[in-house]
Scaffold this motif. Structure first.
Motif, PDB file in Angstrom:
ATOM      1  N   GLU A 169     -11.880   2.190  16.253  1.00 38.70           N
ATOM      2  CA  GLU A 169     -11.542   2.374  14.891  1.00 38.70           C
ATOM      3  C   GLU A 169     -11.778   4.182  14.394  1.00 38.70           C
ATOM      4  N   SER A 195       0.466   3.680   1.814  1.00 37.30           N
ATOM      5  CA  SER A 195       0.500   4.285   3.050  1.00 37.30           C
ATOM      6  C   SER A 195       1.952   3.317   3.846  1.00 37.30           C
ATOM      7  N   ARG A 196       1.950   2.131   3.841  1.00 41.53           N
ATOM      8  CA  ARG A 196       3.043   0.526   3.616  1.00 41.53           C
ATOM      9  C   ARG A 196       4.264   1.348   3.106  1.00 41.53           C
ATOM     10  N   GLY A 229      -6.235   0.373  13.527  1.00 34.75           N
ATOM     11  CA  GLY A 229      -5.018   1.217  13.331  1.00 34.75           C
ATOM     12  C   GLY A 229      -3.278   0.375  12.879  1.00 34.75           C
ATOM     13  N   GLY A 230      -4.118  -0.855  12.471  1.00 31.52           N
ATOM     14  CA  GLY A 230      -3.228  -1.486  12.066  1.00 31.52           C
ATOM     15  C   GLY A 230      -2.346  -3.009  13.002  1.00 31.52           C
ATOM     16  N   GLU A 231      -2.418  -3.631  12.553  1.00 32.93           N
ATOM     17  CA  GLU A 231      -2.276  -5.197  13.489  1.00 32.93           C
ATOM     18  C   GLU A 231      -1.000  -4.716  13.990  1.00 32.93           C
ATOM     19  N   ARG A 232       0.428  -4.147  13.590  1.00 29.60           N
ATOM     20  CA  ARG A 232       1.873  -3.757  15.120  1.00 29.60           C
ATOM     21  C   ARG A 232       1.867  -2.883  15.541  1.00 29.60           C
ATOM     22  N   ARG A 233       0.388  -1.812  15.174  1.00 33.20           N
ATOM     23  CA  ARG A 233       0.215  -0.904  16.929  1.00 33.20           C
ATOM     24  C   ARG A 233      -1.049  -0.363  16.503  1.00 33.20           C
ATOM     25  N   ASN A 247       5.984   4.426   4.873  1.00 37.90           N
ATOM     26  CA  ASN A 247       6.111   4.514   5.721  1.00 37.90           C
ATOM     27  C   ASN A 247       7.865   3.936   5.980  1.00 37.90           C
ATOM     28  N   GLY A 262      -5.987  -4.729  15.893  1.00 38.93           N
ATOM     29  CA  GLY A 262      -6.429  -4.649  14.705  1.00 38.93           C
ATOM     30  C   GLY A 262      -6.613  -2.706  14.226  1.00 38.93           C
ATOM     31  N   SER A 291       1.167  -1.280   0.100  1.00 28.32           N
ATOM     32  CA  SER A 291      -0.157   0.394   0.363  1.00 28.32           C
ATOM     33  C   SER A 291       0.489   1.280  -0.214  1.00 28.32           C
TER      34      SER A 291
END
Length: 325
Positions: free
Chosen positions: A158, A36-37, A133-137, A40, A131, A34
């Motif tokens: 969300e 956004s990915r 806002g994002g799986e890792r954060r 980052n 999940g 993506s």
């Protein structure tokens, strides 16, 4: 163009992409990533153009340029809950306001996969947080450096995450930091500005950069001067860049006391500091920085919320030592 699950991906820019944003071009060519990915990854210093690091996702590409994006190996898909206590100032069904202790990493990352605030939040909130806002954060709207203490807001839904993220991006959040720095900034109320990007010589550091980077503005007020050798300052961020206060103060010859990244040698001004105070300051094991104020509009109720906290004991002890002459 080369592709793989992780590792370097290489793209030679063709004429039809010339002039477009770098992150848009990479997203178009690497369809499994993506935008956004990709942004980052660029912010983390993982993109090189013609062999040189490129830290600005918005920079236009040029025909013939060779872009190499380094994709890190995947970490565990989901952080797990861990019984880690943290001070909570406010909590409802939508969000949590907490006072993060110094030394606590906010979210899992290489080298800090466990023992983070995210692990603590999952244990506190349960699987409902995973999940958002994002799986890792999950739940994380903004962050503080590991060794910076102070106020944070975490989203539990969300809707809240989206609304607060928009408020941070639009600079509608009221926040202030307290810092102890070497020397006394002059004038005693002013601004530090300059684009911030990755330090080309050390990827762990940020730096003021002449080309690329992101615009950054820090407003400061000296609250207390300890003769000429140190000062207690309040900082307000007009932007929210990585290590912004630390970079701006270091670049303007007033590094934060104890800063392990941006204070590489003992400042000359430390020689004028009384011996006992100097010893305490030089032994301080982290950047003397505390997020002391946080205000925002509650996304669901519309209520104005404002929180303030005093710095932790080690910060107060250092402040006392500096003023003990």
């Amino acid at each position: 163009m080369t592709d793989s699950t992780h590792g370097p991906r290489t793209l030679t820019v063709t004429e039809d992409f010339a002039g477009q944003r770098t992150d848009r071009v990479l997203a178009a060519c690497f369809g499994d990533l993506s935008r956004s990915r990709i942004k980052n990854l660029i912010d983390e210093g993982r993109l090189r153009r013609n062999g040189e690091q490129l830290g600005n996702a918005a920079e236009p590409v040029r025909s013939g340029s060779i872009l190499v994006l380094d994709i890190p190996a995947p970490a565990a898909a989901f952080p797990v809950g861990e019984n880690i206590t943290f001070p909570i100032l406010f909590e409802d069904d939508d969000l949590i306001v907490l006072d993060k202790p110094a030394g606590l990493v906010v979210h899992p990352a290489p080298g800090n996969e466990t023992g983070t605030l995210v692990n603590a939040l999952i244990a506190h909130c349960g699987d409902s947080l995973v999940g958002i806002g994002g799986e890792r954060r999950p739940g994380i709207v903004h962050r503080l450096d590991k060794d910076t203490s102070g106020l944070m807001v975490v989203a539990k839904t969300e809707m809240t995450h989206r609304a607060l993220s928009e408020d941070f991006a639009a600079r509608r959040i009221d926040r202030a930091y307290l810092a102890l720095c070497w020397g006394v900034p002059s004038p005693t109320k002013g601004e530090y500005e300059g684009n911030i990007g990755r330090d080309k010589r050390d990827r762990k550091r940020m730096a003021l950069v002449e080309r690329g980077g992101k615009e950054a503005l820090t407003r400061y007020t000296v609250l207390k001067a300890f003769r000429v050798y140190a000062a207690l300052v309040e900082c307000r961020l007009a932007t929210g860049r990585t290590h912004q206060i630390r970079v701006h103060f270091s670049a303007n010859t007033h590094p934060l006391i104890g800063d392990p990244l941006y204070l590489r040698r003992i400042p000359a001004i430390a020689k004028s500091c009384p011996t006992d105070a100097r010893d305490v300051a030089l032994d301080f094991p982290r950047q003397a920085l505390h997020a002391a104020r946080l205000g925002f509009i509650h996304p669901r109720t519309g209520e104005k919320l404002l929180f303030e906290t005093s710095p932790p004991e080690d910060f107060l002890t250092l402040e006392k030592a500096l003023g003990s002459d």
